[in-house]
Design a protein around this motif. Structure first.
Motif, mmCIF file in Angstrom:
data_model
loop_
_atom_site.group_PDB
_atom_site.id
_atom_site.type_symbol
_atom_site.label_atom_id
_atom_site.label_comp_id
_atom_site.label_asym_id
_atom_site.label_seq_id
_atom_site.Cartn_x
_atom_site.Cartn_y
_atom_site.Cartn_z
ATOM 1 N N ALA A 175 1.804 3.006 -4.750
ATOM 2 C CA ALA A 175 1.764 4.184 -3.888
ATOM 3 C C ALA A 175 0.822 3.961 -2.711
ATOM 4 O O ALA A 175 -0.236 3.343 -2.844
ATOM 5 C CB ALA A 175 1.332 5.407 -4.689
ATOM 6 N N ALA A 176 1.227 4.467 -1.542
ATOM 7 C CA ALA A 176 0.404 4.363 -0.336
ATOM 8 C C ALA A 176 0.342 5.730 0.335
ATOM 9 O O ALA A 176 1.205 6.591 0.102
ATOM 10 C CB ALA A 176 0.978 3.322 0.619
ATOM 11 N N THR A 180 -2.949 5.912 5.889
ATOM 12 C CA THR A 180 -3.231 4.489 6.097
ATOM 13 C C THR A 180 -1.945 3.704 6.368
ATOM 14 O O THR A 180 -1.902 2.494 6.133
ATOM 15 C CB THR A 180 -3.927 3.898 4.860
ATOM 16 O OG1 THR A 180 -3.061 4.031 3.710
ATOM 17 C CG2 THR A 180 -5.247 4.598 4.596
ATOM 18 N N LEU A 181 -0.911 4.387 6.833
ATOM 19 C CA LEU A 181 0.388 3.752 7.091
ATOM 20 C C LEU A 181 0.218 2.468 7.897
ATOM 21 O O LEU A 181 -0.500 2.437 8.892
ATOM 22 C CB LEU A 181 1.289 4.720 7.849
ATOM 23 C CG LEU A 181 2.714 4.235 8.119
ATOM 24 C CD1 LEU A 181 3.531 4.241 6.833
ATOM 25 C CD2 LEU A 181 3.378 5.125 9.172
ATOM 26 N N ALA A 182 0.895 1.408 7.463
ATOM 27 C CA ALA A 182 0.761 0.103 8.115
ATOM 28 C C ALA A 182 2.111 -0.591 8.187
ATOM 29 O O ALA A 182 2.994 -0.340 7.357
ATOM 30 C CB ALA A 182 -0.233 -0.767 7.346
ATOM 31 N N PRO A 183 2.291 -1.485 9.169
ATOM 32 C CA PRO A 183 3.517 -2.277 9.200
ATOM 33 C C PRO A 183 3.685 -3.040 7.888
ATOM 34 O O PRO A 183 2.737 -3.636 7.381
ATOM 35 C CB PRO A 183 3.282 -3.239 10.373
ATOM 36 C CG PRO A 183 2.273 -2.563 11.236
ATOM 37 C CD PRO A 183 1.375 -1.817 10.290
ATOM 38 N N VAL A 199 8.905 -0.115 7.086
ATOM 39 C CA VAL A 199 8.093 0.194 8.269
ATOM 40 C C VAL A 199 7.796 -1.129 8.977
ATOM 41 O O VAL A 199 7.084 -1.980 8.443
ATOM 42 C CB VAL A 199 6.776 0.890 7.872
ATOM 43 C CG1 VAL A 199 5.915 1.157 9.114
ATOM 44 C CG2 VAL A 199 7.057 2.186 7.112
ATOM 45 N N VAL A 200 8.352 -1.313 10.166
ATOM 46 C CA VAL A 200 8.192 -2.589 10.858
ATOM 47 C C VAL A 200 7.131 -2.547 11.957
ATOM 48 O O VAL A 200 6.725 -3.595 12.464
ATOM 49 C CB VAL A 200 9.533 -3.091 11.443
ATOM 50 C CG1 VAL A 200 10.464 -3.537 10.319
ATOM 51 C CG2 VAL A 200 10.202 -2.034 12.303
ATOM 52 N N ARG A 262 3.584 0.311 -1.005
ATOM 53 C CA ARG A 262 2.980 -0.872 -0.366
ATOM 54 C C ARG A 262 2.972 -2.013 -1.358
ATOM 55 O O ARG A 262 2.862 -1.821 -2.571
ATOM 56 C CB ARG A 262 1.554 -0.543 0.094
ATOM 57 C CG ARG A 262 0.866 -1.629 0.901
ATOM 58 C CD ARG A 262 -0.415 -1.083 1.524
ATOM 59 N NE ARG A 262 -0.102 -0.026 2.490
ATOM 60 C CZ ARG A 262 -0.990 0.871 2.932
ATOM 61 N NH1 ARG A 262 -2.240 0.859 2.483
ATOM 62 N NH2 ARG A 262 -0.635 1.794 3.803
ATOM 63 N N TRP A 263 3.079 -3.244 -0.851
ATOM 64 C CA TRP A 263 3.003 -4.419 -1.707
ATOM 65 C C TRP A 263 1.602 -4.504 -2.310
ATOM 66 O O TRP A 263 0.606 -4.287 -1.617
ATOM 67 C CB TRP A 263 3.302 -5.681 -0.898
ATOM 68 C CG TRP A 263 4.655 -5.622 -0.257
ATOM 69 C CD1 TRP A 263 4.946 -5.131 0.981
ATOM 70 C CD2 TRP A 263 5.896 -6.028 -0.833
ATOM 71 N NE1 TRP A 263 6.304 -5.220 1.207
ATOM 72 C CE2 TRP A 263 6.915 -5.761 0.115
ATOM 73 C CE3 TRP A 263 6.240 -6.608 -2.067
ATOM 74 C CZ2 TRP A 263 8.252 -6.047 -0.132
ATOM 75 C CZ3 TRP A 263 7.576 -6.876 -2.315
ATOM 76 C CH2 TRP A 263 8.563 -6.602 -1.363
ATOM 77 N N PRO A 264 1.494 -4.770 -3.602
ATOM 78 C CA PRO A 264 0.190 -4.808 -4.259
ATOM 79 C C PRO A 264 -0.835 -5.675 -3.542
ATOM 80 O O PRO A 264 -2.006 -5.316 -3.437
ATOM 81 C CB PRO A 264 0.502 -5.348 -5.653
ATOM 82 C CG PRO A 264 1.906 -4.922 -5.898
ATOM 83 C CD PRO A 264 2.592 -5.028 -4.550
#
Length: 268
Positions: A175-176, A180-183, A199-200, A262-264
């Motif tokens: 979970a994210a 803190t949203l990020a590419p 999200v690119v 998000r990727w761990p």
């Protein structure tokens, strides 16, 4: 060799110049399927930040920096399916990523996300990190394959596409928060069917703190990875605002705010 070094240096400078609003990148990313990428044909060049916004900072050679350099097909390119036929809907995309689909109905939504993640790791020399869970929970690692060349990598990815999907990928990701949203983050709903969009890119207004983002997807049947339009934008901008409420409305799927993952390895 000297000519290659000069070309690489020229590309690095051009690539950095094509990233308005973000720090200069010292070396160009690697896109193994498309080694000769023009800096003017990247995602970052195609989609400059909206007025008043700047790209959020990303680390050199990071997943986010790599996504910003994705090669794009020419403006106006249609989305094609794995058969070579146009997708039935041509009203959902703002641009098309220049990457192959394969000739089988495999590289769909979650598959496209995993393909791009694996391509970044492969091009970065981090092949030992390429691994995905099958729907039944089995870990499928590239390092267990007898060959490690690019054709072997693509064959491995086809196996991933066949045995993994939104159900398994949603459970791999963590979970994210939109704060803190990020590419490289993923909106995903696991299921049969489910859907996932990537999200690119992310930009921020330094005065207000508002963030906006771009999304990419594949869909069913397997089709070109494409940058999505924003159906809620009155100005036809493809940039999405993070204050979308409880539901993110994309052209072919709606996601709950809690669907952001998000990727761990990117949580630090």
């Amino acid at each position: 060799m000297r000519q290659h070094q000069i070309q690489s240096a020229v590309f690095a400078l051009a690539f950095a110049a094509a990233l308005p609003g973000s720090p200069a990148i010292a070396s160009p990313p690697t896109y193994t399927w498309a080694p000769a990428v023009s800096a003017g044909a990247t995602l970052a060049a195609r989609f400059p930040p909206p007025t008043g916004f700047e790209r959020v900072a990303v680390r050199e050679k990071s997943w986010g920096a790599w996504l910003r350099g994705l090669p794009m097909k020419p403006t106006g390119a249609p989305v094609l399916t794995y058969t070579g036929a146009p997708k039935s809907r041509q009203d959902v995309h703002a641009a098309v990523v220049d990457i192959d689909i394969g000739n089988r109905d495999l590289q769909q939504c979650a598959d496209a996300v995993m393909r791009l993640r694996a391509e970044w790791l492969y091009g970065s020399g981090r092949t030992s990190e390429i691994a995905f869970n099958d729907t039944d929970g089995k870990r499928r690692a590239f390092k267990s394959q007898p060959k490690k060349d690019y054709p072997a990598f693509r064959k491995y990815m086809n196996l991933v596409f066949a045995y993994a999907g939104t159900w398994s990928l949603e459970r791999e990701l963590k979970a994210a928060s939109l704060d803190t949203l990020a590419p490289g983050d993923v909106f995903i709903k696991g299921g049969f069917p489910g859907h996932a969009v990537l999200v690119v890119d992310v930009v921020e207004n330094r005065q207000s703190g508002e963030r906006r983002f771009l999304l990419a997807q594949s869909y069913m049947p397997a089709q070109d990875i494409h940058i999505l339009k924003n159906p809620s934008a009155r100005d036809s901008s493809p940039w999405y605002a993070t204050d979308f409420g409880d539901v993110l409305d994309t052209p072919e799927w709606d996601f709950a705010k809690s669907a952001l993952k998000r990727w761990p390895g990117d949580l630090d």
